[in-house]
Enzyme design. Structure first.
Site, PDB file in Angstrom:
ATOM      1  N   GLY A 299       0.756  -1.247   0.000  1.00  0.00           N
ATOM      2  CA  GLY A 299       0.000   0.000   0.000  1.00  0.00           C
ATOM      3  C   GLY A 299       0.781   1.287   0.000  1.00  0.00           C
TER       4      GLY A 299
ATOM      5  N   PRO B 251       4.368  -5.300  -0.798  1.00  0.00           N
ATOM      6  CG  PRO B 251       6.600  -4.578  -0.888  1.00  0.00           C
ATOM      7  CD  PRO B 251       5.714  -5.659  -0.334  1.00  0.00           C
ATOM      8  N   GLY B 252       3.529  -3.517  -3.786  1.00  0.00           N
ATOM      9  CA  GLY B 252       3.430  -3.645  -5.236  1.00  0.00           C
ATOM     10  C   GLY B 252       3.906  -2.358  -5.890  1.00  0.00           C
ATOM     11  NE  ARG B 253       0.001   2.722  -5.891  1.00  0.00           N
ATOM     12  CZ  ARG B 253      -1.116   2.727  -6.624  1.00  0.00           C
ATOM     13  NH1 ARG B 253      -1.112   3.257  -7.816  1.00  0.00           N
ATOM     14  NH2 ARG B 253      -2.235   2.210  -6.133  1.00  0.00           N
TER      15      ARG B 253
ATOM     16  CE1 TYR C 233      -8.933   2.321  -9.633  1.00  0.00           C
ATOM     17  CE2 TYR C 233      -6.892   2.641 -10.850  1.00  0.00           C
ATOM     18  CZ  TYR C 233      -7.826   1.798 -10.258  1.00  0.00           C
ATOM     19  OH  TYR C 233      -7.630   0.442 -10.309  1.00  0.00           O
TER      20      TYR C 233
ATOM     21  CB  CYS D 145     -14.768   4.812 -29.922  1.00  0.00           C
ATOM     22  SG  CYS D 145     -13.849   4.687 -31.446  1.00  0.00           S
ATOM     23  CD  GLU D 146     -15.637   3.786 -23.593  1.00  0.00           C
ATOM     24  OE1 GLU D 146     -16.179   4.508 -22.731  1.00  0.00           O
ATOM     25  OE2 GLU D 146     -15.885   2.587 -23.746  1.00  0.00           O
TER      26      GLU D 146
ATOM     27  CE1 TYR E 201      -1.986  -2.983  -8.722  1.00  0.00           C
ATOM     28  CE2 TYR E 201      -0.832  -1.078  -7.838  1.00  0.00           C
ATOM     29  CZ  TYR E 201      -1.322  -2.357  -7.683  1.00  0.00           C
ATOM     30  OH  TYR E 201      -1.158  -3.004  -6.486  1.00  0.00           O
TER      31      TYR E 201
HETATM   32  N1  LLP Z   1      -1.729  -6.919  -0.948  1.00  0.00           N
HETATM   33  C1  LLP Z   1      -3.045  -6.966  -1.239  1.00  0.00           C
HETATM   34  C2  LLP Z   1      -3.876  -7.949  -0.549  1.00  0.00           C
HETATM   35  C3  LLP Z   1      -3.592  -6.083  -2.187  1.00  0.00           C
HETATM   36  O1  LLP Z   1      -4.891  -6.132  -2.444  1.00  0.00           O
HETATM   37  C4  LLP Z   1      -2.753  -5.149  -2.840  1.00  0.00           C
HETATM   38  C5  LLP Z   1      -3.285  -4.237  -3.845  1.00  0.00           C
HETATM   39  C6  LLP Z   1      -1.379  -5.156  -2.520  1.00  0.00           C
HETATM   40  C7  LLP Z   1      -0.911  -6.035  -1.562  1.00  0.00           C
HETATM   41  C8  LLP Z   1      -0.403  -4.213  -3.156  1.00  0.00           C
HETATM   42  O2  LLP Z   1      -0.691  -2.884  -2.888  1.00  0.00           O
HETATM   43  P1  LLP Z   1       0.310  -1.731  -3.367  1.00  0.00           P
HETATM   44  O3  LLP Z   1       1.571  -1.870  -2.569  1.00  0.00           O
HETATM   45  O4  LLP Z   1       0.537  -1.919  -4.822  1.00  0.00           O
HETATM   46  O5  LLP Z   1      -0.430  -0.485  -3.083  1.00  0.00           O
HETATM   47  N2  LLP Z   1      -5.231  -0.645  -9.565  1.00  0.00           N
HETATM   48  C9  LLP Z   1      -5.119   0.302  -8.480  1.00  0.00           C
HETATM   49  C10 LLP Z   1      -4.479  -0.309  -7.267  1.00  0.00           C
HETATM   50  C11 LLP Z   1      -5.203  -1.535  -6.742  1.00  0.00           C
HETATM   51  C12 LLP Z   1      -4.527  -2.161  -5.553  1.00  0.00           C
HETATM   52  C13 LLP Z   1      -5.145  -3.455  -5.216  1.00  0.00           C
HETATM   53  N3  LLP Z   1      -4.526  -4.190  -4.157  1.00  0.00           N
HETATM   54  C14 LLP Z   1      -4.343   1.518  -8.984  1.00  0.00           C
HETATM   55  O6  LLP Z   1      -3.947   1.529 -10.129  1.00  0.00           O
HETATM   56  O7  LLP Z   1      -4.164   2.481  -8.259  1.00  0.00           O
END
Ligand code: LLP
Length: 425
Positions: A243, A281-283, A323, A350-351, A378
């Site tokens: 997150g 962590p992802g993003r 978003y 086309c949107e 993402y």
């Molecule tokens: N763990 C779980 C259980 C999650 O649902 C998520 C993201 C993460 C970890 C990783 O979160 P991060 O570190 O990336 O914030 N598509 C949206 C973001 C959706 C996030 C969903 N869950 C965007 O583009 O902002």
């Protein structure tokens, strides 16, 4: 606004990513083109690793952020486990060479066949999100003569103060098990023969830009761990989810190491300093490591709005449409010969929702190449084939060299699985 680390302008060569010219990549490989910096990914990971030095921990990259195999390989080789949310992600994870025991499986809707496959390969942990899921997992595991390692995802009911679509730790979200029901659920899990309790987890949202929601969530989780262990169920690891936000538009999230210094201090103070910590962590690992290159096709000045029509669209970069997200858009070769004016940068889909940026001050001409920044997370993983647009190619830069890590998708690739009807009679 400043450029993310590992991107900069050079006098003659324009925008560079590490030692490679983005203009040259666009010329050689076409647009839209996603380009990532390996050094940026590893630097982002290093901040977390620094934060956790000397602690028993596992960083499980949330691969939904960008699940391209070479990106996974990069992070796995650097020591990451993976957080998956589907059977498809599990197969990608295995193809990228991760040890299954370093994989955790999140998500509210795991199917029986996904559970079976994950048990068969021996994943490290199922992050279970409901009582009903717990019972099905127990049944599936017993049917295979196995015990499924489980953690229960707690919904701590804290406000991550982010976009409502990406806030996940509030009572009214579909995620996790309500705080009040957690203790009972653990007692139930501990009594199930097909389950082995190994942890507890939470994830409160995405693009979080302050430490407070994490500190609140940690207090609530630790209160629960105390209560669960008092009831006789040991918790081997605590997973605080992902997150952490990135800088898209002057955002100032804490650095990963600084955030974790504060969180680990709390952990120590509360007597949990020896506990194994997991994070997802992802993003924050990949978001600012990538850009999407796009060519300006047409300029369409209007009475009220001026449109800059580019060859990337909402199918490549869905975040603005979904978003109202902001991504910086910059020229790859800045024009010193033209004056800037405000353009709405839009794609060919086309949107009316197909826009990448609104009212952007740019000096552009048709044929110019633009870079949409902060496109490492993402974007490609959420790309679609809407309007039968093939998904973009991807390149991973490493110093002066690079590798094409995904070829551009052709029309045939897109309809390969479809069938024509038999000849008309
Ligand atoms: N763990 C779980 C259980 C999650 O649902 C998520 C993201 C993460 C970890 C990783 O979160 P991060 O570190 O990336 O914030 N598509 C949206 C973001 C959706 C996030 C969903 N869950 C965007 O583009 O902002």
């Amino acid at each position: 606004m400043p450029l993310p680390p590992f991107f900069d302008y050079q006098k003659e060569r324009g925008l560079m990513i590490e030692g490679v010219s983005l203009q040259q990549l666009a010329q050689k490989h076409g647009t839209p083109l996603f380009v990532y910096s390996k050094a940026a990914v590893l630097a982002a990971l290093a901040a977390y690793q620094k934060g956790f030095a000397g602690r028993e921990h596992l960083i499980c990259y949330a691969m939904k952020a960008n699940s391209t195999l070479a990106i996974l390989q990069t992070l796995v080789r650097a020591g990451c486990g993976l957080d998956i949310v589907s059977g498809g992600e599990l197969e990608r994870a295995l193809s990228a060479g991760v040890a299954p025991t370093r994989v955790i499986f999140s998500g509210v809707g795991k199917t029986r066949s996904e559970m079976r496959r994950a048990l068969e390969v021996g994943i490290g942990c199922f992050n279970v999100e409901s009582r009903a899921e717990l019972d099905v997992l127990n049944e599936v595991a017993m049917g295979m003569g196995l015990q499924a390692p489980v953690s229960i995802r707690v919904n701590p009911n804290v406000d991550a103060k982010t976009h409502p679509y990406i806030s996940t730790g509030l009572k009214d979200n579909k995620f996790g098990i309500a705080h009040e029901e957690v203790l009972d659920t653990y007692a139930h899990a501990a009594a199930c023969k097909g389950l082995r309790v190994v942890g507890i987890d939470c994830h409160i949202g995405s693009q979080i830009t302050s430490a407070e929601p994490y500190l609140d969530a940690m207090d609530r989780i630790l209160d629960l761990v105390e209560a669960i262990e008092l009831a006789g169920v040991p918790i081997a690891h605590i997973d605080f989810g992902g997150g952490l936000g990135i800088d898209y538009a002057g955002d100032t999230p804490p650095q990963a190491d600084a955030l974790w210094a504060r969180l680990l201090q709390k952990l120590d103070t509360r007597g949990f300093g020896q506990r194994k910590i997991l994070i997802e962590p992802g993003r924050s690992l990949v978001g600012n490591a990538g850009v999407c290159l796009t060519e300006v096709l047409y300029l369409k000045p209007g009475e009220h709005k001026h449109f800059c029509i580019v060859d990337a669209a909402m199918n490549d970069l869905p975040r603005p449409a979904m978003y109202q997200a902001f991504h910086q858009i910059v020229p790859v070769q800045p024009r010193l010969d033209a004056s800037a004016q405000a353009w709405d940068v839009v794609g060919p889909v086309c949107e009316s929702g197909d826009w990448l940026g609104r009212d952007r001050e740019l000096a552009v001409q048709a044929g110019d190449c633009l870079a949409v920044l902060s496109a490492g997370a993402y974007c490609m993983s959420m790309a679609s084939n809407y309007n039968t647009r093939g998904r973009a190619a991807e390149v991973l830069v490493d110093g002066e060299t690079y590798t094409v890590i995904r070829a551009r998708e052709s029309a045939e690739d897109q309809f390969r699985l479809e069938s024509l009807l038999p000849p008309a009679r």
